[in-house]
Design an enzyme around this catalytic site. Structure first.
Site, mmCIF file in Angstrom:
data_model
loop_
_atom_site.group_PDB
_atom_site.id
_atom_site.type_symbol
_atom_site.label_atom_id
_atom_site.label_comp_id
_atom_site.label_asym_id
_atom_site.label_seq_id
_atom_site.Cartn_x
_atom_site.Cartn_y
_atom_site.Cartn_z
ATOM 1 N N THR A 42 14.347 33.519 85.068
ATOM 2 C CA THR A 42 14.053 32.110 84.759
ATOM 3 C C THR A 42 12.564 31.809 84.582
ATOM 4 O OG1 THR A 42 14.000 31.668 87.126
ATOM 5 C CG2 THR A 42 16.073 31.202 85.981
ATOM 6 N N SER A 88 3.900 35.522 92.624
ATOM 7 C CA SER A 88 4.648 34.436 91.983
ATOM 8 C C SER A 88 4.712 34.684 90.475
ATOM 9 C CB SER A 88 3.959 33.097 92.285
ATOM 10 O OG SER A 88 4.349 32.134 91.334
ATOM 11 N N SER A 89 5.908 34.946 89.983
ATOM 12 C CA SER A 89 6.078 35.298 88.571
ATOM 13 C C SER A 89 5.601 34.168 87.660
ATOM 14 C CB SER A 89 7.547 35.622 88.293
ATOM 15 O OG SER A 89 7.760 35.800 86.919
ATOM 16 N N ASN A 90 6.040 32.940 87.918
ATOM 17 C CA ASN A 90 5.683 31.861 86.982
ATOM 18 C C ASN A 90 4.189 31.563 87.007
ATOM 19 O OD1 ASN A 90 5.236 28.932 88.250
ATOM 20 N ND2 ASN A 90 6.557 30.105 89.610
ATOM 21 N N GLU A 148 14.548 38.022 91.998
ATOM 22 C CA GLU A 148 15.505 37.283 91.160
ATOM 23 C C GLU A 148 16.279 38.255 90.268
ATOM 24 O OE1 GLU A 148 14.058 33.970 88.706
ATOM 25 O OE2 GLU A 148 15.783 34.326 87.390
ATOM 26 N N HIS A 200 7.733 32.255 96.611
ATOM 27 C CA HIS A 200 6.579 33.157 96.616
ATOM 28 C C HIS A 200 5.274 32.384 96.745
ATOM 29 C CE1 HIS A 200 8.914 36.691 94.604
ATOM 30 N NE2 HIS A 200 9.025 36.683 95.914
ATOM 31 N N CYS A 221 8.581 22.720 91.758
ATOM 32 C CA CYS A 221 9.719 22.361 90.908
ATOM 33 C C CYS A 221 10.863 21.944 91.836
ATOM 34 C CB CYS A 221 10.137 23.581 90.099
ATOM 35 S SG CYS A 221 10.585 24.951 91.186
ATOM 36 N N HIS A 249 11.667 42.522 90.844
ATOM 37 C CA HIS A 249 11.531 41.118 91.244
ATOM 38 C C HIS A 249 12.854 40.715 91.912
ATOM 39 C CE1 HIS A 249 11.272 36.755 91.091
ATOM 40 N NE2 HIS A 249 9.958 36.912 90.980
ATOM 41 N N HIS A 305 15.267 32.786 95.117
ATOM 42 C CA HIS A 305 15.423 33.759 94.017
ATOM 43 C C HIS A 305 16.857 34.246 93.854
ATOM 44 C CE1 HIS A 305 11.480 34.053 96.039
ATOM 45 N NE2 HIS A 305 11.049 33.865 94.808
HETATM 46 S S1 SF4 Z 1 14.336 28.717 88.481
HETATM 47 FE FE1 SF4 Z 1 12.610 28.995 89.909
HETATM 48 S S2 SF4 Z 1 10.875 27.992 88.912
HETATM 49 FE FE2 SF4 Z 1 12.741 27.278 87.879
HETATM 50 S S3 SF4 Z 1 13.356 25.363 88.892
HETATM 51 FE FE3 SF4 Z 1 14.412 27.032 89.936
HETATM 52 S S4 SF4 Z 1 13.071 27.659 91.619
HETATM 53 FE FE4 SF4 Z 1 11.850 26.453 90.201
#
Ligand code: SF4
Length: 313
Positions: free
Chosen positions: A170, A228-230, A131, A45, A16, A129, A78
């Site tokens: 997020t 990695s959470s996502n 973040e 991550h 991203c 976490h 994060h």
């Molecule tokens: S919040 Fe995390 S997953 Fe979303 S754009 Fe930012 S770095 Fe990427």
């Protein structure tokens, strides 16, 4: 009779804008200033990315005490609590770069404003976490972590509280978070919702793609690290939709057994997994007879975040 063995490749997948920027900050700092460059926590991550940067001279630390005077320090994507910024500012460091994703930063700004206005804040996220630690650490008290819907009953807040707001990590499950917020609204009628969604566009888009893939794939491979959470949310989502899913760092982890009864395998990658790992997985799948590749595009992404001035060009 077995049909054609096919790979469906998710688009969007992988990096991203926030991850791209965070890695570029470490990369360019190494190029411009040379090793060592200290990074507070894994910059993103992903094992491959972290090992690669480490080999080039990045040193990942958790505690600011481990950063020698006169060093260059980078905060991970994060984000960091204010206490970390204060500790770093009190040291005699040569330079500090902030690789906090601008979308995480947006949550920090909103949270601080609400806190100043006297709101009690509920943060939906995963305990421990980085973040969540960074976001909750923007304010001093009057903030409460909520991990699951059942935790709502344990919040030490009166039901008729007037100033109460919610923010989220997020990278959560979009659907699960929606349902927690609905329950929260029923419990606290005055709940104030975020101005814009806190779950970021990349998390949303990768989950939307997996939802589509789940309707046509027999199995889903998610490329991403265990922390990695996502990436974990993508695996979970596929499994909730009835599609067996595996989260792997590298192609070498693919087990032929998984593919015996599979004709269509979906491949996606979490927001911190580089494309080179996707290529590795595709090449490995080809050796098992998956020679047809189709890309399933659900949305085009064009988000780009600027680098700090000192590291541009
Ligand atoms: S919040 Fe995390 S997953 Fe979303 S754009 Fe930012 S770095 Fe990427």
């Amino acid at each position: 009779m077995a049909g054609t063995k096919k790979i469906i490749l998710a688009n969007p997948r992988g990096f991203c804008a926030g991850v791209d920027r965070a890695i570029a900050i470490v990369d360019k700092a190494l190029d411009k200033y040379g090793a060592p460059i200290y990074v507070r926590h894994e910059v993103v991550h992903n094992k491959y990315v972290v090992d690669d940067l480490e080999a080039r001279g990045a040193i990942f630390i958790e505690d600011i005490k481990d950063v020698p005077e006169n060093s260059i320090l980078i905060y991970s994507a994060h984000g960091v609590p204010l206490s970390v910024r204060m500790e770093a500012a009190a040291k005699n460091l040569r330079m500090i770069f902030d690789a906090t994703c601008p979308l995480v930063n947006k949550v920090h700004v909103e949270l601080k404003t609400l806190h100043r206005q006297g709101y009690a804040i509920v943060m939906i996220g995963h305990k421990n976490h980085p973040e969540v630690e960074g976001t909750m650490g923007q304010v001093d008290g009057n903030i409460f972590l909520l991990e699951t819907e059942s935790d709502i009953a344990t919040l030490p807040l009166p039901r008729d509280i007037e100033k109460i707001a919610v923010v989220t990590q997020t990278t959560l499950s979009v659907d699960e978070t929606k349902s927690i917020i609905e329950k929260l609204k029923t419990t606290f009628p005055n709940l104030r919702l975020p101005k814009n969604e806190d779950i970021c566009y990349a998390t949303q888009n990768r989950q939307d793609a997996v939802k589509k893939m789940a309707t046509i794939c027999d199995l889903l491979i998610v490329i991403g690290s265990k922390n990695s959470s996502n990436s974990n949310r993508l695996k979970e989502l596929a499994e909730n939709l009835g599609v067996k899913s595996y989260l792997i760092d590298f192609a070498s982890e693919i087990n032929e057994e998984w593919l015996k009864t599979t004709n269509t395998v979906g491949v996606t990658a979490g927001a911190s997994a580089p494309e080179v790992l996707v290529e590795g997985v595709i090449n490995k799948l080809k050796t098992y007879g998956f020679n047809s590749i189709e890309t399933l595009t659900t949305i085009e992404e064009h988000m780009v975040f600027a680098l700090p001035g000192e590291l541009r060009a």
